[in-house]
Write a protein that holds these residues in place. Structure first.
Motif, PDB file in Angstrom:
ATOM      1  N   PRO A 622       0.803  -1.239   0.000  1.00 20.49           N
ATOM      2  CA  PRO A 622       0.000   0.000   0.000  1.00 20.49           C
ATOM      3  C   PRO A 622       0.830   1.281   0.000  1.00 20.49           C
ATOM      4  N   VAL A 623       2.004   1.265   0.644  1.00 18.83           N
ATOM      5  CA  VAL A 623       2.865   2.448   0.637  1.00 18.83           C
ATOM      6  C   VAL A 623       3.319   2.761  -0.785  1.00 18.83           C
ATOM      7  N   MET A 624       3.790   1.751  -1.523  1.00 22.08           N
ATOM      8  CA  MET A 624       4.258   1.984  -2.887  1.00 22.08           C
ATOM      9  C   MET A 624       3.101   2.431  -3.790  1.00 22.08           C
ATOM     10  N   GLN A 625       1.940   1.808  -3.614  1.00 26.02           N
ATOM     11  CA  GLN A 625       0.792   2.177  -4.439  1.00 26.02           C
ATOM     12  C   GLN A 625       0.333   3.603  -4.151  1.00 26.02           C
ATOM     13  N   ALA A 626       0.400   4.026  -2.884  1.00 24.83           N
ATOM     14  CA  ALA A 626       0.026   5.400  -2.538  1.00 24.83           C
ATOM     15  C   ALA A 626       0.979   6.408  -3.159  1.00 24.83           C
ATOM     16  N   LEU A 627       2.272   6.074  -3.170  1.00 29.35           N
ATOM     17  CA  LEU A 627       3.257   6.981  -3.753  1.00 29.35           C
ATOM     18  C   LEU A 627       3.101   7.062  -5.274  1.00 29.35           C
ATOM     19  N   ILE A 628       2.799   5.941  -5.913  1.00 26.45           N
ATOM     20  CA  ILE A 628       2.612   5.950  -7.364  1.00 26.45           C
ATOM     21  C   ILE A 628       1.387   6.776  -7.748  1.00 26.45           C
ATOM     22  N   SER A 629       0.286   6.555  -7.026  1.00 30.33           N
ATOM     23  CA  SER A 629      -0.967   7.248  -7.364  1.00 30.33           C
ATOM     24  C   SER A 629      -1.011   8.674  -6.852  1.00 30.33           C
ATOM     25  N   GLY A 630      -0.196   8.974  -5.841  1.00 32.70           N
ATOM     26  CA  GLY A 630      -0.249  10.299  -5.224  1.00 32.70           C
ATOM     27  C   GLY A 630      -1.424  10.469  -4.285  1.00 32.70           C
ATOM     28  N   ASP A 631      -2.152   9.367  -3.985  1.00 36.69           N
ATOM     29  CA  ASP A 631      -3.338   9.443  -3.131  1.00 36.69           C
ATOM     30  C   ASP A 631      -2.939   9.233  -1.670  1.00 36.69           C
TER      31      ASP A 631
END
Length: 744
Positions: A622-631
């Motif tokens: 989830p940390v990597m996905q949040a950084l990719i999406s900017g959400d």
């Protein structure tokens, strides 16, 4: 998470106590409370006055404290009281600072005198600066001494009423000190005391600052309005990296200055002050007062005195600046409010962000918390209506946010013996070839975090701590980053005796620098870490070199992650994005996303677009996905949803007891006794005792207990009653950490 402090009972601001025969004096010592002293008939005392009093066979400085509440204990008879020795020539401590000291002591379960010591950290400042002699023109007399060319030059420099230091006057006139003495003997000059110069020029709130965009201007106007109201309130100022948050809150500082009040700005890393000071000077025309551990003893003395006299309108500093004696505090700004560096872990254990809110409330001042990645605690306070919020959603000046990508190390691993994957190597190469700057980020100092024997597997560990020794190859040392123990690398394994068998495992920034040297030998490289930039001056020089494009590749630890503005930096590569996710810290994911978002925000802050590459073995995290999406907002909502059911902070309260002793059995025995006496009841739970992750630290064995309660239950009364039930031997230490942010 703090509740708002109420007014303490017995905290009336008594203007004078001269009619009383006794006063309470709080001493800057780890004592339970104030001591009573007799007031000599010739002495008039005010509450808050700094005084000198006898204690045993010596005299100590203290503060006339507020009269204590009546207790059942019989007071010491007047005839047995020792008299106050003298009143010190310093401005009295304000009522709001006295209340703050008592509040911090009660909240953290610390002796009030230990908290007072932080507010009296510069005893020399309680005496005014020693007067210095100079020369001034003597009134005209009847005699007419001969005026030589040398004497005329002195008269041309020195105007009537001015006082000049002898050496400076002689230098300005191009004469010797003997000429000045001769003029005094002939009645042309007379000795006089030099006026004490004002060390800090007053910032000009009307000085033209940078042009703000519409969103920034609106946010600045809102902060100005809240400062002008002259009442307490907390505002959380958020915004993407590079959105101009600093310029916006400097508008609030300008409003505070215009009202004739003082402002305090807290920074988590004093190394950040270099570029911050440049922005401040551009905005106000002069530099502010600085307060941190790197300033000289004389500067500390002058600054403390200037703050107390109201002659330092703006102070920027580390967390200890919160205890400076501001007489008219109108604004407190906590920049990068999410940073754990604001937590003091030794002595009086407190969180400067939370205590800044308390101090602002007691001073009826505005408080502004600032972050691109705000803490879940602050976001929850906004959601509950305790804080107001302002947001800057876009970068200033048309710059765009960098694109974030993850390099899956399972699919594209680095070459054997290296730590940079091929896609990252290619990106850095292309960036340098375009004449732009790149950054490689790894939050690990030194060359390698572990040294082991290839023959027997022995690991080099610290003799004083439960920690591996970190290799610093440039210094040829193995070093513990917890206690400072250092030793040279041995020629043979201490366990099996095999020669030349020790090998470095894992990368630190020095090892990344070694790899970068091999990959890009012609690139100009710079390592930015706390041990390579030991103070603000070194950090300022590094920032200048980067801004002047004397550096192509920056390799750094978390010191590079926040606050810097490098307009030509377009690529950031994170060598190990998974590093902060290991361990059982409940805030591990939150801290990792904050740190990586901050370091990603260094890229693309000007016209050229930025790019961020995260090397990870868990791209699906989830940390990597949040950084990719900017959400980031969505990520924090998910974090809140996971913590809320279990009443974990900020939806519950925690307090840690850390038991430590040089004798392991004594630590175990005391921890066991505390565990057996642990409180219970609905909404109250005690975890432990258990060995701390750092079970041995600086030669002391450590055990931890964790008190966990619902948010509506105050932990301090429970802790006091709990600790009162268990006798603690004198050689065992029990440290209380209310609202812990770390669990080592």
């Amino acid at each position: 998470m703090l509740t708002h402090p109420g007014k303490h009972r017995g905290m009336k601001d008594t203007p004078t106590v001269s009619a009383r025969t006794r006063v309470s004096v709080l001493l800057p010592l780890p004592l339970a409370g104030a001591y009573d002293y007799a007031v000599p008939a010739s002495m008039a005392l005010r509450t808050g006055e700094f005084v000198s009093v006898p204690l045993n066979q010596r005299e100590v400085m203290g503060v006339v404290w507020d009269a204590p509440e009546a207790t059942e204990a019989k007071p010491v008879p007047d005839r047995r009281l020792r008299p106050v020795a003298s009143v010190l020539p310093a401005p009295p401590m304000t009522a709001s600072l006295r209340r703050f000291i008592d509040w911090v002591a009660a909240y953290t379960l610390s002796p009030p005198g230990a908290v007072l010591r932080m507010a009296m950290s510069v005893p020399g400042a309680l005496e005014p600066p020693a007067p210095q002699a100079g020369w001034t023109l003597a009134p005209p007399g009847n005699s007419r001494p001969r005026i030589t060319p040398e004497r005329q030059r002195v008269l041309d420099v020195l105007r009537m009423g001015e006082v000049h230091a002898g050496a400076l006057l002689a230098q300005a006139a191009g004469v010797s000190l003997g000429v000045l003495r001769g003029m005094a003997e002939n009645g042309l000059l007379r000795p006089a005391l030099l006026p004490h110069p004002s060390r800090f020029a007053r910032p000009d709130p009307a000085h033209p600052g940078p042009a703000l965009g519409p969103v920034q201007a609106a946010a600045g106007a809102a902060l100005r309005e809240r400062v002008a109201a002259h009442r307490f309130g907390v505002t959380l100022l958020t915004g993407v990296t590079g959105s101009g948050k600093t310029e916006v809150y400097l508008d609030a500082v300008a409003e505070c200055l215009a009202a004739g009040r003082q402002a305090l700005v807290l920074l988590p890393e004093i190394a950040l002050s270099a570029q911050w000071l440049e922005r401040f000077e551009k905005r106000f025309g002069v530099a502010p007062a600085l307060w941190h551990s790197e300033i000289t003893a004389r500067t500390r003395r002058d600054t403390w005195r200037a703050v107390a006299e109201g002659a330092a309108p703006v102070v920027v500093g580390a967390r200890s600046a919160l205890f400076l004696p501001f007489p008219e505090l109108g604004l407190i700004v906590v920049d990068e409010e999410h940073e754990t560096a604001f937590k003091q872990e030794e002595g009086v254990v407190y969180h400067a962000r939370d205590m800044a809110v308390v101090r602002a409330r007691l001073a009826q001042a505005a408080c502004v918390l600032v972050s691109a990645t705000p803490s879940l605690e602050s976001l929850t306070n906004v959601e509950a209506g305790r804080y107001q919020a302002l947001d800057l959603p876009e970068r200033h000046g048309g710059a765009t946010l960098p694109a974030v990508e993850v390099i899956d190390l399972r699919r594209t691993p680095p070459e054997r013996g290296r730590f940079l994957a091929p896609p990252l190597v290619e990106a850095v190469t292309a960036t340098i070839e375009r004449g732009e700057q790149a950054m490689l980020f790894l939050n690990r100092r030194g060359y390698a975090p572990l040294t082991l024997c290839r023959h027997c597997g022995h690991r080099m560990r610290c003799p004083n701590c439960t920690a591996w020794l970190v290799e610093h190859r440039a210094k040829r040392l193995l070093q513990c980053h917890h206690c400072g123990h250092a030793e040279p690398p041995p020629a043979e394994c201490p366990e099996c005796g095999t020669a030349n068998s020790l090998t470095a495992v894992g990368p630190g920034v020095e090892r990344v620098m070694e790899e970068a040297t091999a990959l890009w030998p012609d690139a100009r490289r710079l390592v930015m870490a706390s041990d390579t930039l030991p103070g603000p001056a070194a950090a300022a020089e590094a920032a200048r070199a980067i801004q002047d494009r004397e550096v192509d590749l920056i390799i750094g630890t978390q010191i590079v992650a926040k606050g810097w503005h490098f307009p030509h930096l377009t690529l950031v590569g994170v060598v190990d994005a998974d590093l902060g996710l290991a361990g059982g810290d409940l805030r591990a994911a939150e801290r990792t996303v904050q740190l990586l978002h901050q370091v990603a925000g260094r890229a693309g802050r000007a016209e050229a677009p930025g790019r961020v590459l995260l090397q990870s073995f868990s791209p699906e995290h989830p940390v990597m996905q949040a950084l990719i999406s900017g959400d980031l907002a969505g990520f924090m909502q998910e974090e809140a949803a996971m913590r809320r059911p279990g009443h974990w902070p900020p939806f519950g309260r925690l307090a840690a007891l850390i038991v430590s002793a040089e004798d392991e059995r004594e630590a175990d025995r005391t921890a066991r006794d505390l565990g057996l006496a642990a409180p219970g009841g609905e909404g109250v739970q005690v975890l432990g005792p258990a060995p701390a992750p750092l079970a041995l630290l600086r030669g002391r064995h450590r055990r931890r207990l964790l008190l966990k309660t619902r948010r509506d239950i105050a932990v301090q009364p429970i802790l006091r009653e709990w600790l009162a039930r268990v006798p603690v031997p004198s050689h065992v230490r029990v440290q209380v950490d209310v609202d812990p942010v770390g669990f080592l």
